[in-house]
Motif scaffolding. Sequence first.
Motif, PDB file in Angstrom:
ATOM      1  N   ARG A  10       0.805  -1.226   0.000  1.00 38.49           N
ATOM      2  CA  ARG A  10       0.000   0.000   0.000  1.00 38.49           C
ATOM      3  C   ARG A  10       0.834   1.271   0.000  1.00 38.49           C
ATOM      4  O   ARG A  10       0.376   2.320  -0.430  1.00 38.49           O
ATOM      5  N   GLU A  13       4.715   3.873  -4.342  1.00 39.29           N
ATOM      6  CA  GLU A  13       4.270   5.010  -5.160  1.00 39.29           C
ATOM      7  C   GLU A  13       3.413   4.539  -6.329  1.00 39.29           C
ATOM      8  O   GLU A  13       2.536   5.260  -6.778  1.00 39.29           O
ATOM      9  N   SER A  14       3.669   3.344  -6.820  1.00 39.45           N
ATOM     10  CA  SER A  14       2.931   2.840  -7.978  1.00 39.45           C
ATOM     11  C   SER A  14       1.580   2.226  -7.598  1.00 39.45           C
ATOM     12  O   SER A  14       0.832   1.811  -8.471  1.00 39.45           O
ATOM     13  N   SER A  15       1.277   2.193  -6.298  1.00 34.51           N
ATOM     14  CA  SER A  15      -0.007   1.610  -5.898  1.00 34.51           C
ATOM     15  C   SER A  15      -1.143   2.502  -6.387  1.00 34.51           C
ATOM     16  O   SER A  15      -0.976   3.691  -6.619  1.00 34.51           O
ATOM     17  N   SER A  16      -2.300   1.912  -6.556  1.00 35.08           N
ATOM     18  CA  SER A  16      -3.436   2.643  -7.119  1.00 35.08           C
ATOM     19  C   SER A  16      -4.325   3.270  -6.038  1.00 35.08           C
ATOM     20  O   SER A  16      -5.441   3.667  -6.324  1.00 35.08           O
ATOM     21  N   TYR A  17      -3.804   3.383  -4.838  1.00 29.77           N
ATOM     22  CA  TYR A  17      -4.575   3.969  -3.749  1.00 29.77           C
ATOM     23  C   TYR A  17      -4.421   5.485  -3.738  1.00 29.77           C
ATOM     24  O   TYR A  17      -3.339   6.004  -3.997  1.00 29.77           O
ATOM     25  N   THR A  18      -5.481   6.170  -3.382  1.00 37.24           N
ATOM     26  CA  THR A  18      -5.402   7.616  -3.202  1.00 37.24           C
ATOM     27  C   THR A  18      -4.775   7.891  -1.842  1.00 37.24           C
ATOM     28  O   THR A  18      -4.636   6.981  -1.014  1.00 37.24           O
ATOM     29  N   LYS A  22      -4.757   5.473   1.404  1.00 41.79           N
ATOM     30  CA  LYS A  22      -3.509   5.081   2.068  1.00 41.79           C
ATOM     31  C   LYS A  22      -3.566   5.407   3.559  1.00 41.79           C
ATOM     32  O   LYS A  22      -3.117   4.619   4.388  1.00 41.79           O
ATOM     33  N   ASP A  68     -10.262  -3.456  -4.604  1.00 40.84           N
ATOM     34  CA  ASP A  68     -10.831  -2.638  -5.678  1.00 40.84           C
ATOM     35  C   ASP A  68     -10.861  -1.168  -5.259  1.00 40.84           C
ATOM     36  O   ASP A  68     -11.931  -0.605  -4.996  1.00 40.84           O
ATOM     37  N   GLU A  70     -10.451   1.562  -6.929  1.00 40.37           N
ATOM     38  CA  GLU A  70     -11.170   2.477  -7.831  1.00 40.37           C
ATOM     39  C   GLU A  70     -12.661   2.503  -7.501  1.00 40.37           C
ATOM     40  O   GLU A  70     -13.267   3.569  -7.432  1.00 40.37           O
ATOM     41  N   GLU A  73     -13.278   4.311  -4.263  1.00 38.70           N
ATOM     42  CA  GLU A  73     -13.164   5.763  -4.443  1.00 38.70           C
ATOM     43  C   GLU A  73     -14.419   6.326  -5.112  1.00 38.70           C
ATOM     44  O   GLU A  73     -14.910   7.387  -4.723  1.00 38.70           O
TER      45      GLU A  73
END
Length: 120
Positions: A10, A13-18, A22, A68, A70, A73
């Motif tokens: 988590r 930097e490349s994780s897809s979490y905002t 995080k 998931d 995305e 979010e």
Amino acid sequence: MKTALLFSSRRNESSSYTDRQKDILEQFANENSLVTGDFREDIRVTTTFFSDADNAQTHKHIVKLINDPEREEQNHSKTSKFEAESDLNKSTRDYVDNESKTSNTADLSVSIAPRRYRRP
């Protein structure tokens, strides 16, 4: 295992979490003692934690966020928008409810007939 790997990565930097997500995951990790300082140990501890059916069920919102981000979010954005609209409606309702229903200037300009001349 997939959930444990995603959870443990988590901070990448490349994780897809905002940033909001995080922060949620980091707080969750700290509250449940899932941070060891060693990535491999974090994966082991997290795998054990989420392998427990009770933990997975109790924290299913976290599992959904991990798997998931995305969709989570999008749901958060919809909820935030709804809450903002709801707050606006409440504020408007409170403002209207606090205002008098008649105009004070109208009260001054309208004379009231004495009681004996009023219609029944």
